[in-house]
Design a protein around this motif. Sequence first.
Motif, PDB file in Angstrom:
ATOM      1  N   VAL A  27       0.792  -1.390   0.029  1.00 23.47           N
ATOM      2  CA  VAL A  27       0.145  -0.043   0.020  1.00 23.47           C
ATOM      3  C   VAL A  27       0.774   1.267  -0.144  1.00 23.47           C
ATOM      4  CG1 VAL A  27      -1.531   1.358   1.218  1.00 23.47           C
ATOM      5  CG2 VAL A  27      -1.807  -1.120   1.234  1.00 23.47           C
ATOM      6  N   THR A  28       0.478   2.192  -1.023  1.00 23.73           N
ATOM      7  CA  THR A  28       1.352   3.286  -0.900  1.00 23.73           C
ATOM      8  C   THR A  28       1.230   4.073   0.237  1.00 23.73           C
ATOM      9  OG1 THR A  28       1.011   3.471  -3.309  1.00 23.73           O
ATOM     10  CG2 THR A  28       1.928   5.385  -2.284  1.00 23.73           C
ATOM     11  N   ASP A  29       2.385   4.752   1.016  1.00 25.06           N
ATOM     12  CA  ASP A  29       2.248   5.647   2.117  1.00 25.06           C
ATOM     13  C   ASP A  29       3.359   6.553   2.112  1.00 25.06           C
ATOM     14  OD1 ASP A  29       1.835   6.611   4.577  1.00 25.06           O
ATOM     15  OD2 ASP A  29       1.174   4.417   5.403  1.00 25.06           O
ATOM     16  N   THR A  30       3.633   7.298   3.126  1.00 26.59           N
ATOM     17  CA  THR A  30       4.567   8.239   3.213  1.00 26.59           C
ATOM     18  C   THR A  30       5.982   7.678   3.868  1.00 26.59           C
ATOM     19  OG1 THR A  30       3.834   9.362   5.222  1.00 26.59           O
ATOM     20  CG2 THR A  30       3.487  10.350   2.923  1.00 26.59           C
ATOM     21  N   LEU A  33       3.799  10.267  19.358  1.00 25.45           N
ATOM     22  CA  LEU A  33       3.210  11.181  18.454  1.00 25.45           C
ATOM     23  C   LEU A  33       3.083  10.521  17.116  1.00 25.45           C
ATOM     24  CD1 LEU A  33       4.534  14.410  19.789  1.00 25.45           C
ATOM     25  CD2 LEU A  33       2.013  13.705  19.938  1.00 25.45           C
ATOM     26  N   ARG A  34       4.191  10.107  16.533  1.00 26.87           N
ATOM     27  CA  ARG A  34       4.390   9.411  15.232  1.00 26.87           C
ATOM     28  C   ARG A  34       3.572   7.907  15.119  1.00 26.87           C
ATOM     29  NH1 ARG A  34       9.956   8.504  11.639  1.00 26.87           N
ATOM     30  NH2 ARG A  34       8.753   8.110   9.760  1.00 26.87           N
ATOM     31  N   TYR A  35       3.924   7.229  16.246  1.00 22.37           N
ATOM     32  CA  TYR A  35       3.334   5.811  15.937  1.00 22.37           C
ATOM     33  C   TYR A  35       2.053   5.445  16.732  1.00 22.37           C
ATOM     34  CZ  TYR A  35       8.238   5.224  14.540  1.00 22.37           C
ATOM     35  OH  TYR A  35       9.370   5.411  13.902  1.00 22.37           O
ATOM     36  N   PRO A  37       3.410  19.761  19.988  1.00 25.07           N
ATOM     37  CA  PRO A  37       3.344  18.202  19.677  1.00 25.07           C
ATOM     38  C   PRO A  37       2.361  17.994  18.487  1.00 25.07           C
ATOM     39  CG  PRO A  37       3.100  18.685  22.042  1.00 25.07           C
ATOM     40  CD  PRO A  37       3.328  19.852  21.430  1.00 25.07           C
ATOM     41  N   THR A  38       1.094  18.884  18.521  1.00 26.13           N
ATOM     42  CA  THR A  38       0.110  18.712  17.267  1.00 26.13           C
ATOM     43  C   THR A  38       0.705  18.947  16.025  1.00 26.13           C
ATOM     44  OG1 THR A  38      -1.654  19.477  19.120  1.00 26.13           O
ATOM     45  CG2 THR A  38      -2.245  19.389  16.502  1.00 26.13           C
ATOM     46  N   ALA A  67       1.216  16.528  12.834  1.00 25.93           N
ATOM     47  CA  ALA A  67       0.661  16.747  11.543  1.00 25.93           C
ATOM     48  C   ALA A  67       1.800  16.643  10.389  1.00 25.93           C
ATOM     49  CB  ALA A  67       0.070  18.194  11.377  1.00 25.93           C
ATOM     50  N   THR A  68       3.152  17.054  11.050  1.00 26.66           N
ATOM     51  CA  THR A  68       4.209  17.073   9.804  1.00 26.66           C
ATOM     52  C   THR A  68       4.626  15.730   9.511  1.00 26.66           C
ATOM     53  OG1 THR A  68       5.097  19.344  10.840  1.00 26.66           O
ATOM     54  CG2 THR A  68       6.516  18.109   9.697  1.00 26.66           C
ATOM     55  N   VAL A  69       4.828  14.808  10.301  1.00 28.34           N
ATOM     56  CA  VAL A  69       5.289  13.623  10.184  1.00 28.34           C
ATOM     57  C   VAL A  69       4.219  12.686   9.757  1.00 28.34           C
ATOM     58  CG1 VAL A  69       7.356  13.847  11.885  1.00 28.34           C
ATOM     59  CG2 VAL A  69       5.314  12.739  12.371  1.00 28.34           C
ATOM     60  N   GLY A  70       3.089  13.013  10.025  1.00 26.35           N
ATOM     61  CA  GLY A  70       2.083  12.088   9.853  1.00 26.35           C
ATOM     62  C   GLY A  70       2.029  10.855  10.729  1.00 26.35           C
ATOM     63  N   GLU A  71       0.733  10.295  11.119  1.00 26.04           N
ATOM     64  CA  GLU A  71       0.833   9.510  12.069  1.00 26.04           C
ATOM     65  C   GLU A  71       0.873   7.899  11.131  1.00 26.04           C
ATOM     66  OE1 GLU A  71      -2.700   7.589  15.198  1.00 26.04           O
ATOM     67  OE2 GLU A  71      -2.927   9.783  14.463  1.00 26.04           O
ATOM     68  N   VAL A  72       1.450   7.113  11.816  1.00 22.93           N
ATOM     69  CA  VAL A  72       1.453   5.843  10.953  1.00 22.93           C
ATOM     70  C   VAL A  72       0.022   5.271  10.833  1.00 22.93           C
ATOM     71  CG1 VAL A  72       2.531   3.397  10.857  1.00 22.93           C
ATOM     72  CG2 VAL A  72       3.871   5.168  11.664  1.00 22.93           C
TER      73      VAL A  72
END
Length: 359
Positions: A199-202, A305-307, A339-340, A344-349
């Motif tokens: 699946v395509t993701d960042t 925040l990311r995972y 944190p918010t 938003a910058t890294v994107g949640e997995v």
Amino acid sequence: MQVIRPLEQRPGYSLSALYPSVFARLLVERALQNGVPTSACLEGSGVSANDLCGFGSVMSGRQQRRIYENVAAAIDRQGLGLDHAASMRLDHFSILGHAMRCCETVRDALVLFVKYFKTLGALVDVSLVLDGGDARLVINDVYTDRHARRLVVEETFGGVHAIVDSFLDRPATAKELRLDLESLGDSDVWRDRIGATPVTDTICSLTFSSDVLDIEIGDESLHLLRAAAEEGCALLLASLEGHASFGWRVRQTMLESSFREQTMESIASEMSVSTRTLRRRLSAEQLSFSEIRVDVLTHAATDMLRYSSATVDDIARGLGFWDTSSFRKAFKSWLGMTPTEYRATVGEVSRGTDEERTR
């Protein structure tokens, strides 16, 4: 949710540290099968063919990276890294391979693999996210030029798949594979090797579910052998990256203790030293307790925040902050954003929608 990161004495990929040459040797052999002479693979690395052959031979991070980039430039083909990874066996992982054989379940073996990932000298930074019954291996960074990027992503996921496969009496099937556009290529190639349609993701991640992870591969009688092998992994890590500094030991103690109760006194007590000794030895390495604690909290906060989908309030409490506003203020002082804004910058997995899974 729990995030497992590799033990490390230096952040990132060290060009000066020494790493096992076995995987570079396997890659050079694969390149030779594809018509690329060994001399072309080793060009500019300062490594000879004989250097690759000795038992326990090592090379610097700079030399290994040059070899991978040479091979990627000579063979611009999707699947090269997957072919390379298919030839990997647990014996190639040295003492880490022996330690994984002594684990009780596949899940335990993957945790140990990531914990001592730095002993392999891999050209990627990874994390293992344990969430519910699943385990998701995430590639956080790749330490090569863009031409070799696909090669090392394929090597990483193909190698992990080969490890899991070696523990089963049937081909391992991944639950989910997510790839960025640079790594994607032909989906059929990935599906044939990994058992999942990408699946395509960042980000790039490979997920296994509990029906694979909970398979027993050993029993409790092997725990002494595992402990001895794991101690060997720790010694190998120290010898490859330089003997463990006192600051590194403080950092690892922090990571293994409750964030809420961390003080200089509590950490010193856990390390069986006085606070005066702790302060003096950190000062000798030009470090301070507060600097290390900020580094640990920053990594923990960005991981959550990311995972995870945990709220900022929950993360603040988990990190020992008495109120969310204090956490927001501290986080902004660390990274220059809230944190918010970071999330938003890294994107949640993402776990993916049903629509994505059926494409």
